[in-house]
Design a protein around this motif. Structure first.
Motif, PDB file in Angstrom:
ATOM      1  N   ARG A   1      38.575  60.987  56.357  1.00  0.00           N
ATOM      2  CA  ARG A   1      37.431  61.700  56.934  1.00  0.00           C
ATOM      3  C   ARG A   1      37.555  63.192  56.628  1.00  0.00           C
ATOM      4  O   ARG A   1      38.598  63.805  56.853  1.00  0.00           O
TER       5      ARG A   1
ATOM      6  N   ASN B   1      35.187  61.758  64.160  1.00  0.00           N
ATOM      7  CA  ASN B   1      36.317  60.827  64.115  1.00  0.00           C
ATOM      8  C   ASN B   1      35.803  59.411  63.870  1.00  0.00           C
ATOM      9  O   ASN B   1      34.601  59.134  64.004  1.00  0.00           O
ATOM     10  N   ASP B   2      36.713  58.521  63.528  1.00  0.00           N
ATOM     11  CA  ASP B   2      36.361  57.115  63.315  1.00  0.00           C
ATOM     12  C   ASP B   2      36.523  56.322  64.605  1.00  0.00           C
ATOM     13  O   ASP B   2      37.284  56.695  65.499  1.00  0.00           O
ATOM     14  N   TRP B   3      35.804  55.194  64.680  1.00  0.00           N
ATOM     15  CA  TRP B   3      35.825  54.370  65.886  1.00  0.00           C
ATOM     16  C   TRP B   3      35.457  52.929  65.529  1.00  0.00           C
ATOM     17  O   TRP B   3      34.840  52.661  64.505  1.00  0.00           O
TER      18      TRP B   3
ATOM     19  N   ALA C   1      46.472  56.074  62.081  1.00  0.00           N
ATOM     20  CA  ALA C   1      45.695  57.021  62.878  1.00  0.00           C
ATOM     21  C   ALA C   1      46.639  58.045  63.502  1.00  0.00           C
ATOM     22  O   ALA C   1      47.734  57.705  63.963  1.00  0.00           O
TER      23      ALA C   1
ATOM     24  N   ARG D   1      43.259  60.445  74.882  1.00  0.00           N
ATOM     25  CA  ARG D   1      43.725  60.716  73.528  1.00  0.00           C
ATOM     26  C   ARG D   1      45.254  60.815  73.512  1.00  0.00           C
ATOM     27  O   ARG D   1      45.843  61.593  74.253  1.00  0.00           O
TER      28      ARG D   1
ATOM     29  N   ASP E   1      38.891  54.767  69.457  1.00  0.00           N
ATOM     30  CA  ASP E   1      38.635  55.943  68.632  1.00  0.00           C
ATOM     31  C   ASP E   1      39.914  56.347  67.918  1.00  0.00           C
ATOM     32  O   ASP E   1      40.993  56.400  68.534  1.00  0.00           O
TER      33      ASP E   1
ATOM     34  N   PHE F   1      41.605  59.478  65.695  1.00  0.00           N
ATOM     35  CA  PHE F   1      41.423  60.909  65.426  1.00  0.00           C
ATOM     36  C   PHE F   1      42.383  61.368  64.334  1.00  0.00           C
ATOM     37  O   PHE F   1      43.590  61.197  64.490  1.00  0.00           O
ATOM     38  N   PRO F   2      41.884  61.992  63.289  1.00  0.00           N
ATOM     39  CA  PRO F   2      40.472  62.004  62.890  1.00  0.00           C
ATOM     40  C   PRO F   2      40.075  60.734  62.144  1.00  0.00           C
ATOM     41  O   PRO F   2      38.898  60.383  62.089  1.00  0.00           O
ATOM     42  N   ASP F   3      41.075  60.048  61.604  1.00  0.00           N
ATOM     43  CA  ASP F   3      40.837  58.831  60.831  1.00  0.00           C
ATOM     44  C   ASP F   3      42.156  58.075  60.759  1.00  0.00           C
ATOM     45  O   ASP F   3      43.116  58.392  61.446  1.00  0.00           O
TER      46      ASP F   3
END
Length: 382
Positions: A269, A275-277, A303, A324, A349, A351-353
Motif C-alpha cells: 500500500r 490501510n487494508d482490511w 502485517a 491496534r 484491519d 496497518f498499513p498492509d
C-alpha cells in the motif's frame, strides 16, 4: 429437473465442435478457455477442498488417470512427453473408451462413467466448475452432477444404495474441451456428497464446488467452545480491500499454513492514511472469548499492526475487540479478551498492509445464534 442456470451448449451437428485445437507446443494454457458466469460464486469456499477433508471416494473407472486428481488444489499440468504403460499420462480423472457391441460399437445413450465426491464441509452449493484442462479431444461429450445429503461417514456402497435420494444439479450438458466449464446452481438444500458423471466417457482435470458451509448445530453444541470463524464451522469471507496475492478465505481455513501463499497477502500500500482490511461473517451470533492471529511463513511481508473489530447484526455499530497491536513476523499471537465480545461479523484491519496466515475466534454461540442456526439447518434439509 436441473437446478443449473448456466447456458448449456447446444448439441452441435459436428460432435467435435467443442474440441480444443491439438497441442502445438509452447504454453499449454495459451488457448485455455472459460465458460459460464462464475463471478457470483468464485469467491465462495470450495466445499470439495482437500484441506477441508474432501475426497473422491469411488469411481467406476480410472484406467488412464486417477480419480483423486480431481481435487488437487493446483492447476492441472501437461507434459507432452509423459507416457506410461497404459498410454498418455494426464493430470486429471480419465476413463477408458467405452464400447458397445460388434453390431453397434458405440456406447449406448445411457452409458456413462461416474465418480463420487465426499464434500469436506456440507453446505449449499452455489456453483460448480468442471475443468477439462488439457483434455482437448478426450473430454466427455456431456457431464451431469447429482448431489445427496447422507449423514455420518457412509461407504461407497451406502451411497450407491437404492434408497439414497440424489438431486440433479446439472442435467447431462455438453462441455468444451480444455476449458473451465462453470455452472451456477440454484438448489436451496444442504448436501454432503456429489456424483460427477461423464457421458459416455473421457477425462476431467479438476472439479470445484463453491458454496456456503452449513454446520450441524448439534455438533457445535457438543463442542461447546470452538472457532467461530472457521470455514468448517460456517464462517464466511464477505469482502476485503485487497486480495492481490491470495484469497482472504484462506485466513479461516482449518490447520496451519504450510507456505507463504497459504494465507491472505495484499499488495504494497502506497497511499498514506489508508490501510487494508478484510471482513467475515460468523455462522451465527457468537460470544468471542479468545483470539489467535498467526503470521506463519510471512516474514518480510507480514502485517505491521492489526486491529480487530466486531459488529452485532448487519447494521450494528462496529466496536473494538482488539485495539491496534504490533505483530511479529512468522509468529502465533494469542489474545485473551477481558470480556466476551458478542458479534455476528468481524473486521480485521492490517496497518498499513501485509499478510496474515490464520485467524481463530474461540468462543460459543449465543442462544440467539443457536436458534438462528437450528432454523436454517432445518430449512435446508428439505
Amino acid at each position: 429437473m436441473t437446478t443449473s442456470d448456466a447456458t448449456p451448449l447446444e448439441a452441435p451437428e459436428d460432435p467435435h465442435a467443442n474440441d480444443a485445437a491439438p497441442y502445438s507446443g509452447g504454453d499449454p494454457y495459451a488457448d485455455y478457455r472459460h465458460f459460464g458466469d462464475t463471478e457470483s460464486y468464485a469467491e465462495l469456499v470450495d466445499l470439495a477442498d482437500r484441506r477441508l477433508g474432501a475426497g473422491v471416494i469411488a469411481a467406476n473407472d480410472e484406467f488412464f488417470a486417477q480419480r483423486e486428481n480431481l481435487l488437487v488444489r493446483e492447476p492441472a499440468v501437461f507434459d507432452p512427453e509423459h507416457f506410461g504403460h497404459k498410454g498418455k499420462i494426464m493430470d486429471g480423472w480419465e476413463t477408458r473408451r467405452r464400447r458397445g457391441t460388434a453390431d453397434s460399437p458405440f456406447p449406448a445413450p445411457e452409458d456413462h462413467d461416474w465418480a463420487i465426491v465426499r464434500l469436506g464441509a456440507s453446505g449449499v452449493i452455489r456453483g460448480i466448475v468442471v475443468d477439462t484442462a488439457h483434455f482437448r479431444g478426450n473430454y466427455p461429450q456431456r457431464v451431469s452432477v447429482q448431489a445427496a445429503c447422507v449423514e455420518g461417514s457412509p461407504s461407497p456402497e451406502d451411497l450407491l444404495a437404492a434408497d439414497v435420494k440424489w438431486e440433479e444439479l446439472i442435467a447431462p450438458t455438453p462441455v468444451r474441451g480444455h476449458a473451465a466449464n462453470g455452472f451456477t446452481i440454484t438448489s436451496e438444500r444442504r448436501h454432503t456428497h456429489l456424483r460427477l458423471c461423464q457421458h459416455p466417457d473421457g477425462g476431467v482435470a479438476r472439479l470445484r464446488v463453491h458454496g456456503e458451509v452449513v454446520p450441524d448445530p448439534e455438533w457445535l453444541d457438543l463442542l461447546g467452545t470452538f472457532d467461530l470463524i472457521s470455514v468448517l464451522n460456517g464462517g464466511t469471507y464477505e469482502d476485503a480491500s485487497d486480495k492481490f496475492y491470495s484469497s482472504p478465505t484462506q485466513i479461516i481455513l482449518p490447520g496451519t499454513s504450510r507456505k507463504m501463499d497459504d494465507g491472505w497477502e495484499n499488495r504494497r500500500r502506497r497511499v498514506h492514511g489508508t490501510n487494508d482490511w478484510v471482513r467475515f461473517r460468523l455462522a451465527a451470533q457468537g460470544a468471542i472469548r479468545a483470539v489467535e492471529i498467526d503470521t506463519a511463513y510471512l516474514k518480510g511481508n507480514s502485517a505491521g499492526w492489526i486491529a480487530l473489530s466486531g459488529r452485532n447484526g448487519d447494521t450494528g455499530e462496529w466496536f473494538d475487540i482488539i485495539p491496534r497491536t504490533r505483530l511479529q513476523p512468522d509468529t502465533l499471537h494469542r489474545f485473551k479478551l477481558p470480556a466476551q465480545a458478542v458479534a455476528t461479523h468481524v473486521r480485521l484491519d492490517a496497518f498499513p498492509d501485509g499478510g496474515v496466515a490464520r485467524m481463530r475466534l474461540h468462543g460459543s454461540l449465543t442462544e440467539t445464534g443457536r436458534d438462528q442456526l437450528r432454523a436454517r439447518y432445518a430449512e435446508l434439509k428439505g
